[in-house]
Design an enzyme around this catalytic site. Structure first.
Site, short mmCIF file in Angstrom:
data_model
loop_
_atom_site.label_atom_id
_atom_site.label_comp_id
_atom_site.label_asym_id
_atom_site.label_seq_id
_atom_site.Cartn_x
_atom_site.Cartn_y
_atom_site.Cartn_z
N ASP A 9 0.85 -1.20 0.00
CA ASP A 9 0.00 0.00 0.00
C ASP A 9 0.89 1.25 0.00
OD1 ASP A 9 0.98 -0.38 2.62
OD2 ASP A 9 -0.81 0.47 3.56
N ASP A 14 6.88 1.27 1.49
CA ASP A 14 6.49 0.21 0.54
C ASP A 14 7.28 0.36 -0.75
OD1 ASP A 14 3.98 1.13 2.17
OD2 ASP A 14 3.48 -0.91 1.55
C1 BDR Z 1 3.26 0.21 8.38
O1 BDR Z 1 2.16 1.09 8.13
C2 BDR Z 1 2.43 1.90 7.03
O2 BDR Z 1 2.29 3.23 7.39
C3 BDR Z 1 3.81 1.58 6.53
O3 BDR Z 1 3.83 1.53 5.11
C4 BDR Z 1 4.10 0.23 7.13
O4 BDR Z 1 3.70 -0.83 6.29
C5 BDR Z 1 3.97 0.66 9.64
O5 BDR Z 1 3.08 0.67 10.72
CA CA Z 2 3.04 -0.44 3.99
#
Ligand code: BDR
Ligand code: CA
Length: 317
Positions: A9, A14
């Site tokens: 996502d 990511d």
């Molecule tokens: C996770 O949540 C998202 O904000 C980041 O991409 C990561 O996968 C960290 O808590």
């Molecule tokens: Ca993520």
């Protein structure tokens, strides 16, 4: 070389995870899931990452909402689109399909021994495992970023990916797959700060420049929300756990997801009590279900990730 499916996502971390997976693994396919931002945005962000880093892999859009809970995003951390900060080029291609869950089922059934690396809410994976219970055993493993053995980030005890879809996380943890967890207690060992931004920016090329601007925006947001100009580079840790297992130390433990607590919904309860009944059973006799990543070789991880960005950031793009 590990053959990897990434479910993501994007999100700056990511994006870095995709680059890391493409560089050190054979990235077979990418699915997207509503999480940091709505599905349409994170799908565009995954496609943009592929474009910027010359990753020739199809992107399939998956679930736009959790199994049970209402959708929840993180605009205060990643911006409304998930990719706040840089000015971004126009997309040159669209998603290969909008049935990411079917894509996961078909791909995992077509080839034994793939690694599945979920780095967003676990909705797509849970839907695929529910529909096709043979999948967990066909995989080499699931290496996910999510949860925590200590504190949370979006609540005092819950990490974002698990908090967004705790029911999905519970399905995955109970699936019988070989599961590796990169929770906050591990991923905060991969420090994001202005020093990391400077090292990424120095690499040059459009891809690295975009990543450095995404990370600056993340640090600005985190500073505003939490008063700290520092964070963890979470998602690449789940990739490195597959491509460079020597960088992360794991221990087999019992992990459950809190689904009902008034204050604790979305918490991963990691049993770190000493003593176990056997090599496969925990202190209460339940099966040990998760290889919990607890210690990261930060220097090596940082070098590997910077090298991956450098190798794939193209000046002419
Ligand atoms: C996770 O949540 C998202 O904000 C980041 O991409 C990561 O996968 C960290 O808590
Ligand atoms: Ca993520």
């Amino acid at each position: 070389m590990a053959r990897i499916l990434v479910d993501c996502d994007p999100g700056h971390d990511d994006a870095v995870a995709l680059v890391t997976a493409a560089h050190y693994g054979e990235l077979v396919g990418i699915t997207t899931v509503g999480g940091n931002a709505p599905l349409a945005d994170v799908t565009s962000n995954a496609l943009l990452t592929c474009q910027l880093f010359d990753i020739q892999v199809d992107v399939h859009a998956g679930a736009d909402r959790p199994l049970v809970a209402p959708p929840r995003h993180a605009p205060e951390i990643h911006g409304v689109s998930g990719f706040a900060g840089p000015s971004l080029p126009a997309l040159e291609r669209g998603p290969a399909s909008s049935d990411g869950v079917d894509y996961l089922i078909d791909t995992i059934r077509s080839e034994e021994g793939l690694w599945l690396v979920p780095i967003g809410p676990l909705t797509n994976v849970a839907l695929a495992f529910r529909q096709a219970p043979d999948l967990p055993r066909r995989l080499a493993g699931v290496s996910f970023m999510g949860g925590s053995a200590t504190i949370g980030n979006h609540t005092p005890v819950a990490e974002f990916n698990v908090l967004v879809d705790p029911e999905a996380a519970a399905v995955v943890l109970a699936s019988g797959a070989h599961i590796q967890m990169a929770g906050l207690d591990l991923t905060h060992q991969f420090v994001i700060d202005d020093g990391l931004v400077a090292d990424i920016a120095t690499i040059g090329g459009t891809g690295a420049t975009v990543i450095s601007e995404l990370v600056v925006s993340y640090l600005d947001q985190v500073e505003q929300v939490r008063g700290l100009r520092k964070g963890g580079l979470h998602d690449p840790c789940a990739v490195l756990a597959v491509t460079h297992p020597e960088v992360i130390r794991h221990r087999l433990r019992r992990v459950d997801v809190e689904l009902t607590g008034t204050f604790t919904r979305g918490m991963t309860v990691v049993d770190r009590r000493p003593g176990r009944v056997s090599d496969t059973e925990g202190a209460d006799g339940q099966p040990l279900n998760v290889h919990h990543g607890h210690t990261l070789d930060h220097e090596t991880a940082r070098r590997l990730v910077l090298d991956a960005i450098a190798a794939r950031s193209r000046a002419d793009r």
